[in-house]
Design a protein around this motif. Structure first.
Motif, PDB file in Angstrom:
ATOM      1  N   LEU A  58       0.829  -1.206   0.000  1.00 24.56           N
ATOM      2  CA  LEU A  58       0.000   0.000   0.000  1.00 24.56           C
ATOM      3  C   LEU A  58       0.866   1.260   0.000  1.00 24.56           C
ATOM      4  O   LEU A  58       1.854   1.335   0.742  1.00 24.56           O
ATOM      5  CB  LEU A  58      -0.914   0.007   1.221  1.00 24.56           C
ATOM      6  N   PRO A  59       0.512   2.253  -0.813  1.00 29.33           N
ATOM      7  CA  PRO A  59       1.271   3.511  -0.825  1.00 29.33           C
ATOM      8  C   PRO A  59       1.236   4.178   0.544  1.00 29.33           C
ATOM      9  O   PRO A  59       0.360   3.898   1.381  1.00 29.33           O
ATOM     10  CB  PRO A  59       0.524   4.361  -1.859  1.00 29.33           C
ATOM     11  N   LEU A  60       2.190   5.070   0.766  1.00 28.27           N
ATOM     12  CA  LEU A  60       2.307   5.755   2.048  1.00 28.27           C
ATOM     13  C   LEU A  60       1.000   6.410   2.476  1.00 28.27           C
ATOM     14  O   LEU A  60       0.636   6.398   3.649  1.00 28.27           O
ATOM     15  CB  LEU A  60       3.419   6.818   1.969  1.00 28.27           C
ATOM     16  N   LYS A  61       0.272   6.949   1.522  1.00 24.43           N
ATOM     17  CA  LYS A  61      -0.998   7.616   1.810  1.00 24.43           C
ATOM     18  C   LYS A  61      -1.986   6.701   2.521  1.00 24.43           C
ATOM     19  O   LYS A  61      -2.816   7.148   3.319  1.00 24.43           O
ATOM     20  CB  LYS A  61      -1.600   8.122   0.494  1.00 24.43           C
ATOM     21  N   PHE A  62      -1.904   5.397   2.238  1.00 26.02           N
ATOM     22  CA  PHE A  62      -2.872   4.444   2.792  1.00 26.02           C
ATOM     23  C   PHE A  62      -2.252   3.461   3.777  1.00 26.02           C
ATOM     24  O   PHE A  62      -2.909   2.489   4.165  1.00 26.02           O
ATOM     25  CB  PHE A  62      -3.534   3.663   1.646  1.00 26.02           C
ATOM     26  N   GLN A  63      -1.008   3.710   4.190  1.00 21.88           N
ATOM     27  CA  GLN A  63      -0.354   2.764   5.085  1.00 21.88           C
ATOM     28  C   GLN A  63      -1.100   2.608   6.417  1.00 21.88           C
ATOM     29  O   GLN A  63      -1.237   1.504   6.936  1.00 21.88           O
ATOM     30  CB  GLN A  63       1.088   3.193   5.347  1.00 21.88           C
ATOM     31  N   LYS A  64      -1.573   3.710   6.985  1.00 21.64           N
ATOM     32  CA  LYS A  64      -2.215   3.640   8.302  1.00 21.64           C
ATOM     33  C   LYS A  64      -3.700   3.290   8.216  1.00 21.64           C
ATOM     34  O   LYS A  64      -4.247   2.664   9.128  1.00 21.64           O
ATOM     35  CB  LYS A  64      -2.028   4.969   9.037  1.00 21.64           C
ATOM     36  N   ASN A  65      -4.340   3.708   7.129  1.00 17.84           N
ATOM     37  CA  ASN A  65      -5.787   3.465   6.995  1.00 17.84           C
ATOM     38  C   ASN A  65      -6.112   2.966   5.588  1.00 17.84           C
ATOM     39  O   ASN A  65      -6.607   3.718   4.742  1.00 17.84           O
ATOM     40  CB  ASN A  65      -6.574   4.751   7.296  1.00 17.84           C
ATOM     41  N   PRO A  66      -5.854   1.704   5.324  1.00 17.77           N
ATOM     42  CA  PRO A  66      -6.153   1.163   3.986  1.00 17.77           C
ATOM     43  C   PRO A  66      -7.650   1.150   3.722  1.00 17.77           C
ATOM     44  O   PRO A  66      -8.438   0.806   4.609  1.00 17.77           O
ATOM     45  CB  PRO A  66      -5.611  -0.271   4.061  1.00 17.77           C
ATOM     46  N   PRO A  67      -8.086   1.521   2.525  1.00 20.75           N
ATOM     47  CA  PRO A  67      -9.508   1.375   2.182  1.00 20.75           C
ATOM     48  C   PRO A  67      -9.906  -0.092   2.270  1.00 20.75           C
ATOM     49  O   PRO A  67      -9.154  -0.974   1.846  1.00 20.75           O
ATOM     50  CB  PRO A  67      -9.571   1.878   0.734  1.00 20.75           C
ATOM     51  N   LEU A  68     -11.070  -0.360   2.829  1.00 16.59           N
ATOM     52  CA  LEU A  68     -11.532  -1.742   2.949  1.00 16.59           C
ATOM     53  C   LEU A  68     -11.991  -2.258   1.590  1.00 16.59           C
ATOM     54  O   LEU A  68     -12.751  -1.592   0.890  1.00 16.59           O
ATOM     55  CB  LEU A  68     -12.670  -1.835   3.953  1.00 16.59           C
TER      56      LEU A  68
END
Length: 217
Positions: free
Chosen positions: A110-120
């Motif tokens: 996952l890109p850095l933008k989504f590392q903490k909160n990946p889209p489900l």
């Protein structure tokens, strides 16, 4: 349907390698280098994983990646489009598939933008978030195409190389995977292809498997 899956797989790899310069990859630090392998300390990271029960490594990779491609194109609860990353990682779980064959997990970093909160992901894709704690991985590069007939041989070569070094007893007993294959090149590239075999190392036994001041890649 088979042609559509193959086309999506090729298009996605085309984006990764040809058009998407500067794509994100997992961050790591090289802590040891030998002539035919190196040991990397990978940082904490988040992946999206596609479990696949298949006999064939090649078929499993294509089927799993097709689901992941739908996910990054917006098949998630946020309707988010996610930029491609590299490599495509296929982890092998021996004896977990049909007739005691291997099962697989095909992974997207996952890109850095989504590392903490990946889209489900949408439920029908049957994907699962996969959080990795920082750990060491032994890596062996190999060229050509990653196929059913050669990935096991490449993994065995890495095992032999490790057995001759101080890393001989450091293979992680906690890992659920025998090894993983990282693919960096598009399927239509015939020369200078880049693949890697990854084997997890046990941080309690592997010297240097902790953060240090070396530059990360």
């Amino acid at each position: 349907m088979k042609m559509e899956k193959a086309s999506l797989f090729i298009i996605c790899f085309l984006c990764v390698i040809v058009f998407c310069n500067g794509i994100e990859t997992p961050q790591f630090t090289v802590i040891h280098t030998e002539s035919d392998f190196e040991v990397r300390l990978y940082r904490d990271s988040s992946w999206m994983s596609a479990p696949v029960r298949e006999m064939s490594f090649e078929k499993a990779t294509k089927l799993g990646f097709h689901r992941l491609f739908q996910y990054i194109q917006g098949a998630n609860l946020n309707n988010s489009r996610i930029l491609m990353t590299s490599p495509v990682l296929t982890s092998i779980v021996p004896g977990a598939g049909p007739l005691h064959s291997s099962a697989y997990f095909v992974r997207f970093y996952l890109p850095l933008k989504f590392q903490k909160n990946p889209p489900l992901p949408l439920p029908e894709l049957k994907l699962q978030p996969d959080a990795w704690a920082s750990h060491c991985i032994a890596v062996r590069k190999f060229s050509g195409f990653a196929r059913d007939h050669n990935v096991i041989k490449e993994a065995e070569k890495l095992g032999v190389s490790l057995s001759r070094t101080k890393w001989a007893n450091s293979t992680s007993s906690e890992s659920n995977y025998a090894y993983s294959i990282a693919q960096y090149s598009p399927p239509f590239q015939f020369k200078r292809r880049v693949n890697e075999v990854w084997v997890d190392l046990d941080g309690s036994k592997a010297e240097g498997c902790h953060y240090n001041s070396l530059a990360a890649y």
